[in-house]
Design an enzyme around this catalytic site. Sequence first.
Site, PDB file in Angstrom:
ATOM      1  N   SER A   1       0.882  -1.177   0.000  1.00 30.64           N
ATOM      2  CA  SER A   1       0.000   0.000   0.000  1.00 30.64           C
ATOM      3  C   SER A   1       0.910   1.215   0.000  1.00 30.64           C
ATOM      4  O   SER A   1       2.043   1.157   0.491  1.00 30.64           O
ATOM      5  CB  SER A   1      -0.936   0.027   1.209  1.00 30.64           C
ATOM      6  N   CYS A   2       0.444   2.310  -0.559  1.00 28.31           N
ATOM      7  CA  CYS A   2       1.313   3.475  -0.688  1.00 28.31           C
ATOM      8  C   CYS A   2       1.569   4.130   0.662  1.00 28.31           C
ATOM      9  O   CYS A   2       0.832   3.920   1.631  1.00 28.31           O
ATOM     10  CB  CYS A   2       0.721   4.467  -1.683  1.00 28.31           C
TER      11      CYS A   2
END
Length: 272
Positions: A173-174
Site C-alpha cells: 500500500s502506498c
Amino acid sequence: MSTITKQDKLEVLIESLKELEPFVIAFSGGVDSTFLTAAAQQAEVEFEAVTVSTPFVPELEIEAVNQLVASLGFQHHLLEIEFDKLGEALANTAERCYHCKKVIFSRILAYADGRTVIEGSNLDDTGDYRPGRKALQELGVKSPLLNASLSKKEIRDLSKEMELPTWNKPSLSCLATRVAYNTPITREELEKIDLAEELLRHNGFEHFRVRDHANLARIEIAQAERSKILDLSLMDKISAKLKQLGFRYVTLDLAAYQSGSMNKEIMADQDE
C-alpha cells in the site's frame, strides 16, 4: 458448495485477456499485478506493463519492479508523477485514493493511447473502504482478476504454482495510507515514514506498518512477528531512531497489524 476451482478461474482469466488485447497493465510489482502479467504471458497476448512512480511509492518498490521486469522478461515502461501533480490527493481527505487513482490512471490512459488499461484488483478488494475503485470505473479501467472472481489466496496459490517470486510477498500500500486522514501530506512526512519502515525492515520485520498521527508514530506488527519486538533493547533502539526522524512519541499498537486500519473510523461512520 461451489465446484469452481482456482484453475477454472485461471482459464476464465486467460480467455478474458485474449479478448482484451492489446492492453496495458498497471504494474506495481505486487502479488496481484505480477500474477496478472504472468497470466498475460501465458495467454500469449500483446501487452505492455506500465509502472507509475510517485512520491507515495517507496523507492524500494521501484527497485523491486525493475528486478521483476528483468527476471520475467516483458515489455515495460516507467512513468513518473511529481509531488505537486498529485493535486487533491495531497489534502488527504477520505477521498484521497479516489483523487490519486484519477491522476495515476489518467496518465496511464494517456500513455496507452487507445489501448485498454487493466489493473489487479481482486475479489477481496471489494470488502474494504476503497474509493479508488470508483475512479477506475469512471475511467473505464478493467479489472480482470475481479471479473474472474479470484481471491487473494487463490492468486497467491496460483502464483506459487507458477513459481512467481511474489507469491508470498507482503501486501503493498502506498505511503500515504500511513498518514491519518485530514492531515495534509508533505514530502517530509512521506520521507519520514519511509525511513521509519525501512528501520523496522532492517531489524527483521516483514509484515508491519508505521502509522503517522501528527507527531506520534503507531507501529503495527503482524501477529506472527509481535513477539520479536518485545525485546526491550530493540524497543529502545527503534524508539530512539524514530524520534531522531522527528516523531515525538513512538507507540506499539497492542492489536496486530491489520491492512486498512486507518479506514475503520470512516467505515464505522458509513454504517451509522
